[in-house]
Write a protein that holds these residues in place. Structure first.
Motif, PDB file in Angstrom:
ATOM      1  N   GLU A   1      43.960   2.532 -10.075  1.00  0.00           N
ATOM      2  CA  GLU A   1      43.881   3.961 -10.385  1.00  0.00           C
ATOM      3  C   GLU A   1      43.035   4.701  -9.355  1.00  0.00           C
ATOM      4  O   GLU A   1      43.379   5.815  -8.940  1.00  0.00           O
ATOM      5  CB  GLU A   1      43.285   4.179 -11.772  1.00  0.00           C
ATOM      6  N   ALA A   2      41.933   4.088  -8.939  1.00  0.00           N
ATOM      7  CA  ALA A   2      41.069   4.716  -7.941  1.00  0.00           C
ATOM      8  C   ALA A   2      41.783   4.852  -6.597  1.00  0.00           C
ATOM      9  O   ALA A   2      41.688   5.897  -5.941  1.00  0.00           O
ATOM     10  CB  ALA A   2      39.787   3.917  -7.779  1.00  0.00           C
ATOM     11  N   MET A   3      42.509   3.825  -6.196  1.00  0.00           N
ATOM     12  CA  MET A   3      43.229   3.890  -4.924  1.00  0.00           C
ATOM     13  C   MET A   3      44.368   4.914  -4.978  1.00  0.00           C
ATOM     14  O   MET A   3      44.561   5.679  -4.039  1.00  0.00           O
ATOM     15  CB  MET A   3      43.789   2.512  -4.560  1.00  0.00           C
ATOM     16  N   LEU A   4      45.115   4.932  -6.075  1.00  0.00           N
ATOM     17  CA  LEU A   4      46.203   5.892  -6.214  1.00  0.00           C
ATOM     18  C   LEU A   4      45.666   7.322  -6.273  1.00  0.00           C
ATOM     19  O   LEU A   4      46.212   8.226  -5.624  1.00  0.00           O
ATOM     20  CB  LEU A   4      47.026   5.580  -7.462  1.00  0.00           C
ATOM     21  N   GLY A   5      44.586   7.534  -7.020  1.00  0.00           N
ATOM     22  CA  GLY A   5      43.989   8.863  -7.116  1.00  0.00           C
ATOM     23  C   GLY A   5      43.444   9.348  -5.787  1.00  0.00           C
ATOM     24  O   GLY A   5      43.613  10.519  -5.427  1.00  0.00           O
ATOM     25  N   SER A   6      42.800   8.461  -5.037  1.00  0.00           N
ATOM     26  CA  SER A   6      42.255   8.885  -3.746  1.00  0.00           C
ATOM     27  C   SER A   6      43.372   9.197  -2.757  1.00  0.00           C
ATOM     28  O   SER A   6      43.272  10.154  -1.989  1.00  0.00           O
ATOM     29  CB  SER A   6      41.319   7.817  -3.180  1.00  0.00           C
ATOM     30  N   ALA A   7      44.447   8.424  -2.766  1.00  0.00           N
ATOM     31  CA  ALA A   7      45.578   8.712  -1.878  1.00  0.00           C
ATOM     32  C   ALA A   7      46.241  10.039  -2.272  1.00  0.00           C
ATOM     33  O   ALA A   7      46.635  10.825  -1.401  1.00  0.00           O
ATOM     34  CB  ALA A   7      46.588   7.575  -1.924  1.00  0.00           C
ATOM     35  N   TYR A   8      46.352  10.290  -3.568  1.00  0.00           N
ATOM     36  CA  TYR A   8      46.961  11.529  -4.070  1.00  0.00           C
ATOM     37  C   TYR A   8      46.150  12.744  -3.629  1.00  0.00           C
ATOM     38  O   TYR A   8      46.693  13.710  -3.101  1.00  0.00           O
ATOM     39  CB  TYR A   8      47.036  11.442  -5.597  1.00  0.00           C
ATOM     40  N   VAL A   9      44.838  12.684  -3.829  1.00  0.00           N
ATOM     41  CA  VAL A   9      43.967  13.803  -3.469  1.00  0.00           C
ATOM     42  C   VAL A   9      43.916  13.973  -1.945  1.00  0.00           C
ATOM     43  O   VAL A   9      43.904  15.101  -1.442  1.00  0.00           O
ATOM     44  CB  VAL A   9      42.558  13.608  -4.069  1.00  0.00           C
ATOM     45  N   PHE A  10      43.913  12.871  -1.199  1.00  0.00           N
ATOM     46  CA  PHE A  10      43.921  12.971   0.261  1.00  0.00           C
ATOM     47  C   PHE A  10      45.197  13.651   0.742  1.00  0.00           C
ATOM     48  O   PHE A  10      45.154  14.518   1.622  1.00  0.00           O
ATOM     49  CB  PHE A  10      43.787  11.593   0.913  1.00  0.00           C
TER      50      PHE A  10
ATOM     51  N   ALA B   1      52.490  21.520  -2.835  1.00  0.00           N
ATOM     52  CA  ALA B   1      51.066  21.643  -3.158  1.00  0.00           C
ATOM     53  C   ALA B   1      50.863  22.163  -4.575  1.00  0.00           C
ATOM     54  O   ALA B   1      49.981  21.698  -5.303  1.00  0.00           O
ATOM     55  CB  ALA B   1      50.371  22.547  -2.147  1.00  0.00           C
ATOM     56  N   VAL B   2      51.684  23.135  -4.993  1.00  0.00           N
ATOM     57  CA  VAL B   2      51.567  23.676  -6.352  1.00  0.00           C
ATOM     58  C   VAL B   2      51.934  22.617  -7.383  1.00  0.00           C
ATOM     59  O   VAL B   2      51.246  22.446  -8.399  1.00  0.00           O
ATOM     60  CB  VAL B   2      52.447  24.943  -6.499  1.00  0.00           C
ATOM     61  N   VAL B   3      52.997  21.864  -7.136  1.00  0.00           N
ATOM     62  CA  VAL B   3      53.416  20.806  -8.067  1.00  0.00           C
ATOM     63  C   VAL B   3      52.350  19.718  -8.158  1.00  0.00           C
ATOM     64  O   VAL B   3      52.038  19.225  -9.256  1.00  0.00           O
ATOM     65  CB  VAL B   3      54.786  20.228  -7.645  1.00  0.00           C
ATOM     66  N   MET B   4      51.756  19.350  -7.030  1.00  0.00           N
ATOM     67  CA  MET B   4      50.698  18.333  -7.059  1.00  0.00           C
ATOM     68  C   MET B   4      49.456  18.845  -7.795  1.00  0.00           C
ATOM     69  O   MET B   4      48.799  18.085  -8.504  1.00  0.00           O
ATOM     70  CB  MET B   4      50.338  17.909  -5.637  1.00  0.00           C
ATOM     71  N   THR B   5      49.144  20.130  -7.652  1.00  0.00           N
ATOM     72  CA  THR B   5      48.013  20.708  -8.370  1.00  0.00           C
ATOM     73  C   THR B   5      48.279  20.719  -9.874  1.00  0.00           C
ATOM     74  O   THR B   5      47.389  20.410 -10.671  1.00  0.00           O
ATOM     75  CB  THR B   5      47.731  22.132  -7.861  1.00  0.00           C
ATOM     76  N   ILE B   6      49.495  21.054 -10.264  1.00  0.00           N
ATOM     77  CA  ILE B   6      49.861  21.006 -11.689  1.00  0.00           C
ATOM     78  C   ILE B   6      49.755  19.582 -12.208  1.00  0.00           C
ATOM     79  O   ILE B   6      49.319  19.358 -13.346  1.00  0.00           O
ATOM     80  CB  ILE B   6      51.277  21.595 -11.891  1.00  0.00           C
ATOM     81  N   GLY B   7      50.100  18.602 -11.380  1.00  0.00           N
ATOM     82  CA  GLY B   7      49.947  17.203 -11.768  1.00  0.00           C
ATOM     83  C   GLY B   7      48.494  16.828 -12.035  1.00  0.00           C
ATOM     84  O   GLY B   7      48.188  16.086 -12.975  1.00  0.00           O
ATOM     85  N   ILE B   8      47.584  17.343 -11.223  1.00  0.00           N
ATOM     86  CA  ILE B   8      46.157  17.072 -11.447  1.00  0.00           C
ATOM     87  C   ILE B   8      45.697  17.708 -12.756  1.00  0.00           C
ATOM     88  O   ILE B   8      44.962  17.094 -13.536  1.00  0.00           O
ATOM     89  CB  ILE B   8      45.320  17.576 -10.261  1.00  0.00           C
ATOM     90  N   LEU B   9      46.123  18.951 -13.009  1.00  0.00           N
ATOM     91  CA  LEU B   9      45.729  19.619 -14.255  1.00  0.00           C
ATOM     92  C   LEU B   9      46.289  18.888 -15.474  1.00  0.00           C
ATOM     93  O   LEU B   9      45.607  18.762 -16.492  1.00  0.00           O
ATOM     94  CB  LEU B   9      46.200  21.076 -14.227  1.00  0.00           C
TER      95      LEU B   9
END
Length: 141
Positions: free
Chosen positions: A35-44, A11-19
């Motif tokens: 990009e929209a599909m990948l971003g929504s899957a990532y955030v989900f 979760a921390v690594v994924m949050t750093i990826g968003i930042l």
């Protein structure tokens, strides 16, 4: 224990990826379908990790490895007159899981603010006041 630690690290690594991606992507850039599909899957998946897996792993750890069961007391009325009710280890572990939810909700709101305001700091630092002719105005000392 390992599952809880690995899920928190993920979760921390994924949050750093968003930042990191928020600093790279300028505001107003149009999204492609991919990009929209990948971003929504990532955030989900990050939300599923934060609100589903991490609290579950904590409750599993507390119940099994730490033996925080409902029949073990942390504090009871016999210990002193300050607390007139029983507090069990199960209640304590559920309260810690509730704190996880509050922290994750605060972090999610903070990430929304970072994402929505990602260009405001860049605009303030590079913004130069211009005249009506388009030339920068510089105050002479």
């Amino acid at each position: 224990m390992v599952a809880l630690v690995v899920s928190i690290i993920a979760a921390v690594v994924m949050t750093i990826g968003i930042l990191w991606y928020a600093r790279r992507r300028p505001k107003g850039t149009p999204d492609t379908w991919g990009e929209a599909m990948l971003g929504s899957a990532y955030v989900f998946f990050l939300a599923f990790l934060a609100y589903g897996i991490i609290p579950h792993q904590w409750l599993t750890l507390a119940e099994n490895e730490l033996s925080w069961r409902a029949d073990r007391l942390v504090v009871s009325p016999a210990d002193g007159p300050l607390i007139p009710f029983d507090i069990t280890y199960r209640t304590l572990s559920d309260s810690i899981a509730g704190v996880f939810y509050v922290i994750f909700l605060g972090g999610q709101i903070w990430l929304w603010l970072v994402w929505q305001n990602r260009d405001k700091q860049k605009d303030k630092s590079t913004e130069v006041v211009k005249s009506s002719y388009g030339r920068p105005l510089v105050k002479q000392g």
